[in-house]
Every structure is written in C-alpha cells, then in structure tokens.
Design a protein around this motif. Structure first.
Motif, PDB file in Angstrom:
ATOM      1  N   ALA A  75       0.821  -1.210   0.000  1.00 16.42           N
ATOM      2  CA  ALA A  75       0.000   0.000   0.000  1.00 16.42           C
ATOM      3  C   ALA A  75       0.855   1.260   0.000  1.00 16.42           C
ATOM      4  O   ALA A  75       0.408   2.319  -0.445  1.00 16.42           O
ATOM      5  N   GLN A  76       2.068   1.171   0.498  1.00 17.47           N
ATOM      6  CA  GLN A  76       2.946   2.338   0.551  1.00 17.47           C
ATOM      7  C   GLN A  76       3.830   2.480  -0.680  1.00 17.47           C
ATOM      8  O   GLN A  76       4.549   3.466  -0.812  1.00 17.47           O
ATOM      9  N   ARG A  77       3.824   1.510  -1.549  1.00 14.86           N
ATOM     10  CA  ARG A  77       4.633   1.580  -2.754  1.00 14.86           C
ATOM     11  C   ARG A  77       3.836   2.186  -3.903  1.00 14.86           C
ATOM     12  O   ARG A  77       2.602   2.058  -3.961  1.00 14.86           O
ATOM     13  N   ALA A  78       4.530   2.837  -4.814  1.00 13.38           N
ATOM     14  CA  ALA A  78       3.857   3.451  -5.957  1.00 13.38           C
ATOM     15  C   ALA A  78       3.200   2.408  -6.838  1.00 13.38           C
ATOM     16  O   ALA A  78       2.170   2.667  -7.469  1.00 13.38           O
ATOM     17  N   ALA A  79       3.815   1.220  -6.902  1.00 11.68           N
ATOM     18  CA  ALA A  79       3.261   0.107  -7.680  1.00 11.68           C
ATOM     19  C   ALA A  79       3.622  -1.185  -6.967  1.00 11.68           C
ATOM     20  O   ALA A  79       4.616  -1.246  -6.247  1.00 11.68           O
ATOM     21  N   PRO A  80       2.807  -2.234  -7.125  1.00  9.31           N
ATOM     22  CA  PRO A  80       3.131  -3.511  -6.477  1.00  9.31           C
ATOM     23  C   PRO A  80       4.513  -3.998  -6.889  1.00  9.31           C
ATOM     24  O   PRO A  80       4.923  -3.882  -8.042  1.00  9.31           O
ATOM     25  N   ALA A  81       5.227  -4.558  -5.915  1.00  6.47           N
ATOM     26  CA  ALA A  81       6.587  -5.028  -6.155  1.00  6.47           C
ATOM     27  C   ALA A  81       6.652  -6.539  -6.022  1.00  6.47           C
ATOM     28  O   ALA A  81       5.864  -7.146  -5.279  1.00  6.47           O
ATOM     29  N   GLU A 105      13.275  -1.771 -10.125  1.00  4.80           N
ATOM     30  CA  GLU A 105      12.638  -0.807  -9.228  1.00  4.80           C
ATOM     31  C   GLU A 105      12.653  -1.263  -7.778  1.00  4.80           C
ATOM     32  O   GLU A 105      12.107  -0.581  -6.915  1.00  4.80           O
ATOM     33  N   GLY A 106      13.263  -2.419  -7.517  1.00  7.85           N
ATOM     34  CA  GLY A 106      13.309  -2.922  -6.149  1.00  7.85           C
ATOM     35  C   GLY A 106      12.383  -4.097  -5.942  1.00  7.85           C
ATOM     36  O   GLY A 106      11.865  -4.685  -6.898  1.00  7.85           O
ATOM     37  N   ALA A 107      12.137  -4.433  -4.680  1.00  2.00           N
ATOM     38  CA  ALA A 107      11.342  -5.615  -4.362  1.00  2.00           C
ATOM     39  C   ALA A 107      10.990  -5.602  -2.885  1.00  2.00           C
ATOM     40  O   ALA A 107      11.478  -4.773  -2.101  1.00  2.00           O
TER      41      ALA A 107
END
Length: 250
Positions: A75-81, A105-107
C-alpha cells in the motif's frame, strides 16, 4: 529503487545500512524500509508463529500476520513489487541475477525464520525465491543484506571509482572469470616481492599478466567458469594456448 524488508529482527539492519561504502546508496538511490510482522499480529503476545501440522520440531511462521504486513508494504509503494523469499530451493544468487535487480525498481524481501513459512503464503504471494548456496542459515536477514549490498555497489556514485565493479569477479567485462591477485606497498614483504610485471610501468605487459592470472586462478578454483566462457566464445586463441600449457592448468 525501493526495497522493503519484512523481518522479525529489523534491528539487525541498522549497522549494515549505516556503515561501509554502500551506505551512500542507502542515503541516495536505494530506499530501504524495514517491516516487522509482529506489528501486524493480533493478541497480547503478537504471535507470528505456531507449531507445524503433522508434528515435528520447531515453529512455522503464520500466514495471516505476514499477509497483513505485506498488504501494508504494498500500500505504501507506488506500484506492487515482486516478493522475494530467501530459501534453500531458490535460484542461486549469482552476478547476472544481481545485475538484473540492480537495474530494476526494487522488491519486497521476505526473511523467513524458524522452520520456515506457511506454504500457503508462499504459494499465494512469493514471486521469486533466491539462495546463497547449499547451506542453511537461521533466517533470511543475511541473504537479504547480501542482495542489498551487491545491488548497492553497482549503483552510480557508490564506489570511489566508477569503473571499479567492472573488474569484479564474475563480471562480463572480465568474461565471467575470477579477478586476479592484487598487491600494494611495501614492494617486498616478508621476503616476497611484488610480481615484476606490476612494477614495470608497461600497461600492455601488466594487462597481459592480469589476464593470465585471471585464467589461471579461475582454472584452478572454478574450472566450470572456464567452460562457460569457452562455450560463450569469450576465450581468445592466446587464452586457450595458456590454458593448454602447464601454466594454465587445463
């Protein structure tokens, strides 16, 4: 780039993130957020584990606290990781894998503990499983730090010399070979001098010595890497001649 780490021991990451050359990455291009599933568990004891069905030793991390924790993370990420679990059945963490993560973009890094994590949570939410090797650790925190460190040092501006990581072992710039030995002052230590090639000031001679050392070191310690380089067409006729000689070991 953002990494969210789900761990029962977030305090382990404090010194890791604040020390060493890679701390520049965590203050710059890489965000690292720590999440404790106990904060998303219910009851007075904030329980996150229970005994395994079927009996046996140890405890298993419960799916529900992890699910709530993961929901808060996403919920805090701009897009699901993607969710990464460190597990003995995972893909070995090699340089090519690290390079892929370093350009993404990370994980969400999931650190298991105890006997493991309820398989139903893994089946529903885990996208990737990674392993450091054929051994077992007490939890996923050390593998998570290993991935973060390996990714961080590939970020621009983190190392003192921008080209430093290009000469790391396993790097395609070195044809996937191991790195060569390195020497510094004094020129003679305990009766052993620095190899004369490195003292010659002749760049071509130095590079030829380093190439030979990389080949010899790799042939001696990781011969399968020689075969991989050969299959990929990365070895020159001069390399093959060295490897077939007594100096090359193959």
């Amino acid at each position: 780039m953002r990494f969210d780490v789900i761990t029962l021991f977030p305090e382990l990451f404090g010194p890791f993130l604040a020390n060493g050359v890679t701390r520049r990455a965590y203050a710059g291009p890489i965000e690292v957020h720590l999440w404790n599933p106990r904060d998303h568990a219910e009851g007075n004891y904030r329980r996150v584990d229970d005994r395994p069905f079927g009996g046996g030793p140890g405890m298993v991390m419960m799916a529900e606290p992890l699910e709530r924790c993961l929901a808060a993370v996403q919920a805090q990420r701009a897009a699901p990781a993607p969710v990464v679990l460190f597990s003995p059945i995972g893909t070995p963490l090699r340089h090519a894998v690290v390079q892929q993560w370093s350009q993404g973009e990370g994980a969400v890094l999931l650190c298991g503990r105890y006997e493991g994590i309820d398989q139903r949570f893994i089946d529903r939410y885990v996208d990737v499983q990674l392993s450091l090797g054929d051994f077992v650790l007490s939890g996923g925190e050390i593998p998570a730090m290993a991935l973060l460190d390996a990714v961080a040092r590939l970020q621009p501006g983190v190392l003192h010399d921008e080209g430093s990581h290009q000469f790391d072992s396993f790097n395609p710039a070195l044809d996937g070979l191991l790195d060569c030995p390195h020497y510094t002052r004094p020129e003679v230590w305990s009766g052993t001098p620095v190899p004369p090639e490195l003292m010659s000031g002749h760049h071509a001679r130095i590079e030829a010595w380093r190439r030979a050392q990389r080949l010899q070191t790799t042939a001696r310690h990781r011969p399968e890497l020689i075969e991989q380089a050969r299959a990929a067409g990365r070895l020159t006729p001069a390399d093959e001649k060295l490897l077939q000689s007594g100096d090359g070991l193959l």
